[in-house]
Design a protein around this motif. Structure first.
Motif, mmCIF file in Angstrom:
data_model
loop_
_atom_site.group_PDB
_atom_site.id
_atom_site.type_symbol
_atom_site.label_atom_id
_atom_site.label_comp_id
_atom_site.label_asym_id
_atom_site.label_seq_id
_atom_site.Cartn_x
_atom_site.Cartn_y
_atom_site.Cartn_z
ATOM 1 N N LEU B 48 -10.096 -22.358 14.688
ATOM 2 C CA LEU B 48 -10.803 -21.684 13.587
ATOM 3 C C LEU B 48 -11.545 -20.423 14.038
ATOM 4 C CD1 LEU B 48 -12.246 -24.632 11.450
ATOM 5 C CD2 LEU B 48 -10.661 -22.887 10.699
ATOM 6 N N VAL B 49 -11.498 -20.149 15.341
ATOM 7 C CA VAL B 49 -12.153 -18.933 15.825
ATOM 8 C C VAL B 49 -11.463 -17.675 15.282
ATOM 9 C CG1 VAL B 49 -10.827 -18.655 17.980
ATOM 10 C CG2 VAL B 49 -13.243 -17.973 17.895
ATOM 11 N N VAL B 50 -10.236 -17.814 14.813
ATOM 12 C CA VAL B 50 -9.555 -16.648 14.221
ATOM 13 C C VAL B 50 -10.162 -16.278 12.869
ATOM 14 C CG1 VAL B 50 -7.354 -17.136 15.377
ATOM 15 C CG2 VAL B 50 -7.700 -17.918 13.035
ATOM 16 N N THR B 51 -10.950 -17.193 12.309
ATOM 17 C CA THR B 51 -11.620 -16.885 11.045
ATOM 18 C C THR B 51 -12.979 -16.245 11.357
ATOM 19 O OG1 THR B 51 -12.856 -18.953 10.858
ATOM 20 C CG2 THR B 51 -10.585 -18.975 10.066
ATOM 21 N N ALA B 52 -13.645 -15.779 10.303
ATOM 22 C CA ALA B 52 -14.996 -15.211 10.493
ATOM 23 C C ALA B 52 -16.065 -16.296 10.340
ATOM 24 C CB ALA B 52 -15.232 -14.089 9.492
ATOM 25 N N MET B 53 -15.620 -17.538 10.154
ATOM 26 C CA MET B 53 -16.584 -18.633 9.988
ATOM 27 C C MET B 53 -17.221 -18.966 11.331
ATOM 28 S SD MET B 53 -14.851 -21.159 7.210
ATOM 29 C CE MET B 53 -13.231 -21.310 7.938
ATOM 30 N N ARG B 54 -18.531 -19.105 11.304
ATOM 31 C CA ARG B 54 -19.272 -19.442 12.518
ATOM 32 C C ARG B 54 -20.249 -20.579 12.203
ATOM 33 N NH1 ARG B 54 -15.559 -17.161 14.093
ATOM 34 N NH2 ARG B 54 -15.392 -15.352 15.464
ATOM 35 N N ASP B 55 -21.296 -20.697 13.004
ATOM 36 C CA ASP B 55 -22.213 -21.822 12.837
ATOM 37 C C ASP B 55 -22.860 -21.885 11.459
ATOM 38 O OD1 ASP B 55 -21.602 -22.163 15.454
ATOM 39 O OD2 ASP B 55 -23.636 -22.682 16.054
ATOM 40 N N TYR B 56 -23.220 -20.743 10.901
ATOM 41 C CA TYR B 56 -23.922 -20.753 9.611
ATOM 42 C C TYR B 56 -22.935 -20.796 8.463
ATOM 43 C CZ TYR B 56 -28.183 -20.166 12.194
ATOM 44 O OH TYR B 56 -29.219 -20.383 13.051
ATOM 45 N N VAL B 57 -22.046 -19.796 8.391
ATOM 46 C CA VAL B 57 -21.028 -19.832 7.325
ATOM 47 C C VAL B 57 -19.857 -20.676 7.824
ATOM 48 C CG1 VAL B 57 -19.503 -18.476 5.861
ATOM 49 C CG2 VAL B 57 -21.755 -17.615 6.429
ATOM 50 N N SER B 58 -19.954 -21.957 7.585
ATOM 51 C CA SER B 58 -18.862 -22.848 7.998
ATOM 52 C C SER B 58 -17.909 -23.101 6.834
ATOM 53 C CB SER B 58 -19.427 -24.163 8.524
ATOM 54 O OG SER B 58 -20.333 -24.692 7.590
ATOM 55 N N TRP B 59 -18.324 -22.693 5.631
ATOM 56 C CA TRP B 59 -17.449 -22.751 4.462
ATOM 57 C C TRP B 59 -17.268 -21.323 3.958
ATOM 58 C CZ3 TRP B 59 -19.792 -27.329 1.122
ATOM 59 C CH2 TRP B 59 -19.509 -28.534 1.768
ATOM 60 N N GLY B 60 -16.114 -20.763 4.172
ATOM 61 C CA GLY B 60 -15.869 -19.381 3.741
ATOM 62 C C GLY B 60 -14.982 -19.340 2.525
ATOM 63 N N ILE B 61 -13.962 -18.450 2.565
ATOM 64 C CA ILE B 61 -13.132 -18.312 1.355
ATOM 65 C C ILE B 61 -12.171 -19.482 1.187
ATOM 66 C CG2 ILE B 61 -13.290 -15.828 0.977
ATOM 67 C CD1 ILE B 61 -10.541 -15.551 2.281
ATOM 68 N N TYR B 62 -11.954 -20.275 2.232
ATOM 69 C CA TYR B 62 -11.099 -21.463 2.042
ATOM 70 C C TYR B 62 -11.745 -22.408 1.029
ATOM 71 C CZ TYR B 62 -8.682 -20.089 6.375
ATOM 72 O OH TYR B 62 -7.981 -19.418 7.329
#
Lengths: 288, 436
Positions: B48-62
């Motif tokens: 999931l590192v290829v996404t912009a999701m990190r510790d805070y935004v763990s729920w993004g556009i998915y």
């Protein structure tokens, strides 16, 4: 040397002196102190404290390497080493190896020495204590006694007129057994107190821990003695751990939730299974 | 005459082969799906590192996409169940469109949730070790249930049309299609007993789907509302989600109505009257959703608790303001303005309003999920700069767009294989109307 050269070299010299003075002024004095503790007459330890006056205020100094000695500052008398924590404290239990040095005299001296650091020069601190012991006991009618004895030569002698704190040991602090916080020892070295705390919550068996202690005494240091007595009110501890709750682990959900969720699932899926059965019935009607 | 009319209806409503435009449309959708698949393979390979999701935004556009799909799927219960049970006969041509939108949306809602998992190979642990107390487990149960209810609600009304499709197999084209029709509905003889069972089953499903549909949207809202965070800590969330879901579902149906009407020349079946009525439904739902939005934002904004201030101001005037006002305008204000006028409920303006609703609603889901995650109660300390902001990477966009394309592809292929307007039901209604 002409006039200009004299002025030049004088200026260089003054500059050097100013830099030296400034670099020396950067180092603050480190103040070390040490306290002796004896808990229940068998656990002995030393707590060193490092502080320094910085910007007009005393501040606790962490990360100071300290060496602890007994008697004299000789390598043979080294008790051990410790490093101060964020509060500037460093604790060291007196090792059994110090037994011979400890037994030499009724009075013992402890010394701490710090290493030189980039911020502080080496420093030293010491404490002299007279060997003493305190013993807590109870009598009828919830009376508590604490006997303080000191070692004179080779005999234990009662100590009078020393304030002893007699209290109940609680989680964060000590609770007075009555209105008075400390009780003086008499000529027999005994301090007496009456237990006035009825219905105080104890453990599951109603046990309380009584404690008698002298604190920061210039002669004896810190001595304490404890005794467990069944004078409290038994407390039954209620815990939700591993019970059926909304925050419990899998398989420990509340029964009402299981009943509700499974009823809904069974009802809805029962209807769906019935309808799948209707498809089968439609097929049979079509074939016949 | 009646016989000719019937033949004409069948001819009009039988599935048609893709024309040039249809093939281009399918090609575009397949391209998006392929791109999404490639991006997902990269995500599987690198994590999931290829996404912009990190510790805070763990729920993004998915997850925004998941909430969007779940919302749009509610239309199945609105058109098929609510309008059927209220005897709104005008909705007959729209029922199958609504149901296939529901099935495709719920299918991709399930898929996208797996995509959001860092280790999808461990998905089975959700079943082995899932806690019944967790709303996530409730969501899994209710999505599975809703999927099966929607499939059955699609299948039962399709049975009478299977007989027609087999009868006109020469016109439908490929051999495998005829085999599919035979497999699915060869047993349908249109007997009174079969019709009775089928109608009873549809009625049962119509009643069952309503609480299940309400449950799926309420439980999805609880995924957020049971978490103590600014913007999610609301008792209003269940109703707020359901009203929003009805709105986007109805918007999607209006869009689909317009597209199918144009593509398959269904002007005699999907009439201006349908756009007028769906327009009225849509404006009502938009007003309802607007009401819940006012509740959802005005009350906390009035109190402006310190802990929520940053989140709210971020939406109203801060970094999310442009998206926020765009979503409010396109999902509610502009469609209300268009559809509240009679001429606005004609096909083209209604289509534009429906499209705006769908687009605005997607961004609204993004605003529900992401800004909250960027405003935790405890301040962010000593974290990399990338943790403090979120903008999806190309992989996330590709997967999200691929999933949307996938849902559209299901609808497109369904319309190629099955009649998008119920044939038998339309014939029966016309016959009943003539007899009356």
């Amino acid at each position: 040397m002409n006039k200009h050269s004299k002025i030049f070299f004088t200026a260089i010299l003054l500059q050097f002196l100013a830099i030296t003075a400034f670099s020396q002024a950067e180092k603050n004095d480190l103040s070390l102190s040490i306290s002796y503790f004896n808990s229940n007459n068998h656990t002995q330890y030393l707590v060193a404290h490092a502080k320094s006056k910085i910007d007009g205020k005393f501040q606790m100094i962490p990360n100071i390497n300290l060496s602890y000695y007994i008697g004299t500052e000789d390598a043979a008398n080294l008790l051990g080493k410790a490093v101060t924590n964020d509060k500037g404290d460093a604790l060291l239990f007196i090792p059994p190896a110090a037994k011979d040095e400890w037994k030499k005299s009724a009075k013992v001296s402890f010394i701490i020495v710090s290493e030189k650091t980039k911020d502080f020069d080496a420093a030293k601190g010491n404490v002299d204590i007279t060997k003493a012991k305190i013993q807590i006991d109870t009598l009828a009618d919830k009376k508590i006694t604490a006997t303080l004895m000191e070692l004179k030569d080779t005999t234990w002698t009662a100590v009078k007129a020393v304030d002893v704190k007699i209290a109940i040991k609680r989680m964060d602090a000590d609770l007075n057994v009555a209105e008075t916080q400390t009780y003086p020892t008499d000529s027999l070295g005994v301090a007496s107190a009456d237990f006035k705390r009825d219905s105080l919550p104890g453990d599951s068996k109603g046990n309380l821990t009584l404690i008698a202690k002298i604190e920061d005494n210039d002669v004896y240091g810190n001595l304490s003695s404890e005794k467990v007595v069944p004078w409290g009110k038994p407390i039954k501890y209620y815990t939700q751990f591993d019970k059926r709750t909304l925050f419990a682990r899998r398989g420990k959900s509340p029964l009402w939730l299981e009943l509700l969720a499974y009823s809904i699932v069974v009802a809805v899926w029962g209807i769906l299974i019935y309808l799948v059965g209707q498809i089968k019935k439609l097929k049979q009607l079509g074939i016949s | 005459m009646e016989s000719l009319a019937k033949e004409q209806i069948i001819k009009d409503l039988l599935p048609q082969k893709f024309g040039k435009a249809g093939k281009i449309w399918v090609g575009i959708l397949l391209a998006f799906c392929t791109l999404g698949l490639v991006a997902y393979i990269l995500q599987l390979k690198n994590g999931l590192v290829v996404t912009a999701m990190r510790d805070y935004v763990s729920w993004g556009i998915y997850i925004s996409n998941f909430v969007f799909f779940v919302a749009i799927s509610l239309v199945g219960s609105l058109i098929t169940a609510v309008l059927r049970l209220t005897q709104a006969k005008w909705s007959t041509p729209l029922t199958r469109i609504a149901e296939i939108i529901a099935v495709s949306a719920i299918t991709f809602a399930s898929i996208i949730i797996v995509v959001d998992m860092g280790r999808p190979d461990r998905f089975y642990n959700l079943f082995l070790h899932g806690r019944l107390q967790s709303p996530i487990v409730w969501d899994v149960i209710v999505i599975t249930t809703y999927f099966f209810v929607s499939i059955l609600l699609l299948y039962f009304p399709l049975l009478p049309d299977m007989a027609i499709l087999m009868k006109y197999k020469d016109q439908t084209g490929m051999l495998w299609l005829n085999k599919l029709y035979a497999y699915l509905g060869k047993f349908w003889k249109n007997t009174a007993a079969q019709i009775h069972i089928s109608e009873k089953a549809i009625n049962i499903l119509s009643i069952t789907i309503i609480p299940v549909a309400f449950a799926i949207h309420t439980v999805t809202s609880w995924l957020f509302a049971t978490t103590y965070r600014p913007g999610w800590d609301s008792t209003n969330f269940g109703a707020y989600f359901i009203s929003g879901a009805f709105l986007v579902g109805a918007g999607a149906v209006v869009v689909a109505m317009f597209v199918f009407r144009k593509a398959y020349h269904l002007e005699n079946y999907i009439k201006e009257e349908h756009f007028d009525k769906m327009g009225k439904v849509l404006v009502l739902l938009a007003l309802l959703y607007l009401y819940f939005n006012v509740n959802e934002f005005l009350v906390p904004a009035f109190k402006m608790k310190k802990s929520e201030e940053e989140h709210l101001m971020g939406l109203f005037t801060g970094e999310f303001a442009a998206v926020f006002w765009f979503a409010i305008s396109t999902a509610m204000l502009i469609p209300i303005f268009i559809l509240i006028q009679k001429k606005g409920r004609r096909p083209l303006p209604a289509f534009i309003a429906g499209l705006l609703v769908v687009i605005g609603s997607w961004f609204k889901r993004y605003l529900i999920v992401t800004p909250t995650l960027l405003h935790p109660f405890l301040p962010m300390h000593d974290v990399p700069e990338s943790y403090k902001h979120y903008f999806p990477t190309w992989q996330e966009w590709a997967i999200a767009m691929g999933s949307l394309a996938g849902a559209l592809l299901i609808i497109t292929f369904f319309a190629r294989i099955f009649p998008i307007i119920p044939i038998q039901e339309t014939i029966t209604e016309i016959e009943e109307h003539e007899q009356a």
